[in-house]
Design a protein around this motif. Structure first.
Motif, short mmCIF file in Angstrom:
data_model
loop_
_atom_site.label_atom_id
_atom_site.label_comp_id
_atom_site.label_asym_id
_atom_site.label_seq_id
_atom_site.Cartn_x
_atom_site.Cartn_y
_atom_site.Cartn_z
N PRO A 286 0.82 -1.21 0.00
CA PRO A 286 0.00 0.00 0.00
C PRO A 286 0.86 1.26 0.00
O PRO A 286 1.87 1.35 0.70
N ALA A 287 0.44 2.23 -0.80
CA ALA A 287 1.12 3.52 -0.83
C ALA A 287 0.67 4.37 0.36
O ALA A 287 -0.25 4.00 1.10
N ASP A 288 1.30 5.52 0.51
CA ASP A 288 0.94 6.41 1.61
C ASP A 288 -0.52 6.82 1.51
O ASP A 288 -1.00 7.21 0.43
N GLY A 289 -1.22 6.77 2.63
CA GLY A 289 -2.62 7.20 2.68
C GLY A 289 -3.62 6.18 2.19
O GLY A 289 -4.83 6.44 2.22
N VAL A 290 -3.18 5.02 1.73
CA VAL A 290 -4.09 4.00 1.22
C VAL A 290 -4.63 3.18 2.38
O VAL A 290 -3.87 2.67 3.20
N ARG A 291 -5.93 3.04 2.42
CA ARG A 291 -6.58 2.27 3.49
C ARG A 291 -7.19 1.02 2.88
O ARG A 291 -7.85 1.08 1.85
N ARG A 292 -7.00 -0.10 3.56
CA ARG A 292 -7.56 -1.36 3.09
C ARG A 292 -8.27 -2.08 4.22
O ARG A 292 -7.71 -2.27 5.29
N LYS A 293 -9.51 -2.48 3.93
CA LYS A 293 -10.29 -3.23 4.91
C LYS A 293 -10.75 -4.51 4.25
O LYS A 293 -11.55 -4.50 3.32
N TRP A 294 -10.23 -5.63 4.73
CA TRP A 294 -10.51 -6.93 4.14
C TRP A 294 -11.69 -7.60 4.83
O TRP A 294 -12.08 -7.19 5.93
N PRO A 295 -12.27 -8.64 4.24
CA PRO A 295 -13.39 -9.34 4.89
C PRO A 295 -12.95 -9.94 6.23
O PRO A 295 -11.75 -10.15 6.49
N ALA A 296 -13.92 -10.23 7.06
CA ALA A 296 -13.63 -10.81 8.36
C ALA A 296 -12.83 -12.10 8.20
O ALA A 296 -13.20 -12.97 7.40
N GLY A 297 -11.75 -12.21 8.97
CA GLY A 297 -10.93 -13.42 8.93
C GLY A 297 -9.81 -13.37 7.90
O GLY A 297 -9.10 -14.36 7.74
N TRP A 298 -9.61 -12.23 7.22
CA TRP A 298 -8.57 -12.12 6.20
C TRP A 298 -7.69 -10.90 6.44
O TRP A 298 -8.15 -9.87 6.93
N CYS A 299 -6.42 -11.06 6.10
CA CYS A 299 -5.48 -9.95 6.21
C CYS A 299 -4.40 -10.14 5.15
O CYS A 299 -4.30 -11.20 4.53
N GLU A 300 -3.59 -9.13 4.93
CA GLU A 300 -2.51 -9.23 3.95
C GLU A 300 -1.16 -9.30 4.65
O GLU A 300 -0.94 -8.66 5.68
N GLU A 301 -0.28 -10.08 4.08
CA GLU A 301 1.07 -10.24 4.63
C GLU A 301 2.09 -10.06 3.51
O GLU A 301 1.86 -10.50 2.38
N PRO A 302 3.21 -9.40 3.80
CA PRO A 302 4.24 -9.21 2.77
C PRO A 302 4.78 -10.55 2.29
O PRO A 302 4.99 -11.48 3.06
N ASP A 303 5.00 -10.62 0.97
CA ASP A 303 5.57 -11.83 0.36
C ASP A 303 6.34 -11.40 -0.88
O ASP A 303 5.83 -11.46 -2.00
N GLY A 304 7.56 -10.94 -0.68
CA GLY A 304 8.36 -10.44 -1.80
C GLY A 304 7.85 -9.09 -2.25
O GLY A 304 7.62 -8.17 -1.45
N GLU A 305 7.60 -8.96 -3.57
CA GLU A 305 7.14 -7.69 -4.12
C GLU A 305 5.65 -7.46 -3.93
O GLU A 305 5.15 -6.37 -4.17
N ARG A 306 4.94 -8.48 -3.50
CA ARG A 306 3.51 -8.34 -3.28
C ARG A 306 3.13 -8.74 -1.87
O ARG A 306 3.92 -9.35 -1.14
N HIS A 307 1.91 -8.41 -1.52
CA HIS A 307 1.32 -8.89 -0.28
C HIS A 307 0.29 -9.96 -0.64
O HIS A 307 -0.48 -9.80 -1.58
#
Length: 331
Positions: A286-307
């Protein structure tokens, strides 16, 4: 459609029925003569009385013949009415086919104004002919799936083709909203196939469809699906969201949604009411100021160049905010 019409259409009086009526009248005359003859014979052999009996019998036969004539006249009239109805229906079908072909030709024009006219002609045709709506929706979806360079090859200004495509999007979404104040404009039970399409600022808010596929589609700008309902299935495999992906209060009924290999590059908001899975989906850092809200039970984790999107394990919704300077609330 034609089978349903033929099933509801009254049948013309058959030749067998006419023959049956004729035989019945002959039998009626014979039975009347014999019955009256026997009746008069039992009261006395007066010639005048027998003659009156025969006249009465013939009157019965003639009356039955008159009824048969009326029946034949009614049969002829009904047959004529059915012929007129069939010709009228065939004429209407031919007219719709002609209008559809003309609008499709306009949609294939190398001039943006002509293509716009074709889109609006198809919209009017679909609104007045519900049985052709799915076919017209399929045609508009096919246009949106074509590369812009192909569908507007002779336009020197790319903005013209973008205007045509956004108009096609608006026509589709305007008739897929089941709002009370526009109920007469709603096209129910529609299937969308926008696989591989490039959609610019796509607003699918409160739309309702049977099923839809956006597999491989690219959403340039916002992709807003807030309040939408997918009755059977929603396919977002390999879709690319370059801007806001708004899935708040979305109903993924039936087989649910498939986000396998989908990529989220901007702000994301699934709110607190949308239930879905994000197996094998990913997001850019995510860039500066970007907000992300995922469904219940999910989140993002870094994995190389992507999450990558993974299950959080605690059942709560995962939120990611970098220098959160903005807030959004669930309505």
């Amino acid at each position: 459609m034609s089978e349903r019409r033929s099933a509801q259409r009254p049948q013309v009086l058959s030749n067998a029925a006419i023959a049956a009526w004729g035989i019945g009248l002959v039998l009626l005359g014979l039975i009347s003569i014999i019955a009256l003859w026997v009746l008069v014979s039992s009261t006395g052999p007066e010639a005048g009385t027998r003659l009156d009996a025969i006249r009465t019998a013939f009157s019965i036969v003639l009356g039955g013949g008159g009824a048969a004539g009326l029946l034949l006249t009614a049969r002829k009239q009904r047959s004529t009415e059915l012929d007129i109805e069939i010709k009228s229906h065939d004429s209407a079908v031919a007219r719709v086919t002609e209008l559809y072909g003309r609008a499709a030709d306009q949609l294939g024009s190398d001039k943006a104004p002509v293509r716009l006219a074709g889109i609006f002609a198809l919209e009017r045709l679909a609104q007045g002919n519900p049985e052709h709506r799915q076919t017209i929706v399929d045609l508009l979806c096919a246009y949106l799936r074509m590369p812009a360079a192909t569908s507007g090859a002779d336009d020197t200004d790319p903005a013209l083709e973008r205007e045509v495509r956004e108009t096609a999007q608006l026509v589709l979404t305007a008739h897929l909203r089941a709002d009370e104040d526009t109920a007469e404009l709603f096209w129910p039970d529609i299937r969308l196939n926008l696989a591989g399409a490039v959609l610019s600022t796509f607003r699918f808010t409160r739309c309702r469809v049977r099923r839809a596929t956006f597999a491989g589609a690219r959403f340039d700008g916002a992709g807003v699906f807030r309040g939408a309902v997918f009755e059977q299935q929603a396919d977002f495999r390999s879709a690319r969201f370059t801007g806001l992906a708004d899935f708040r209060r979305v109903g993924f009924d039936g087989q649910g949604a498939n986000f396998r290999d989908a990529l989220f590059a901007g702000e994301v908001d699934f709110g607190t009411h949308t239930e879905t899975t994000l197996t094998d989906a990913s997001a850019t850092p995510p860039a500066d100021g970007v907000r992300r809200k995922w469904p219940a039970g999910w989140c993002e984790e870094p994995d190389g160049e992507r999450h990558v999107l993974v299950r959080s394990g605690n059942g709560s919704s995962g939120s990611v905010t970098v220098r959160d300077s903005m807030s959004r609330s669930e309505d």
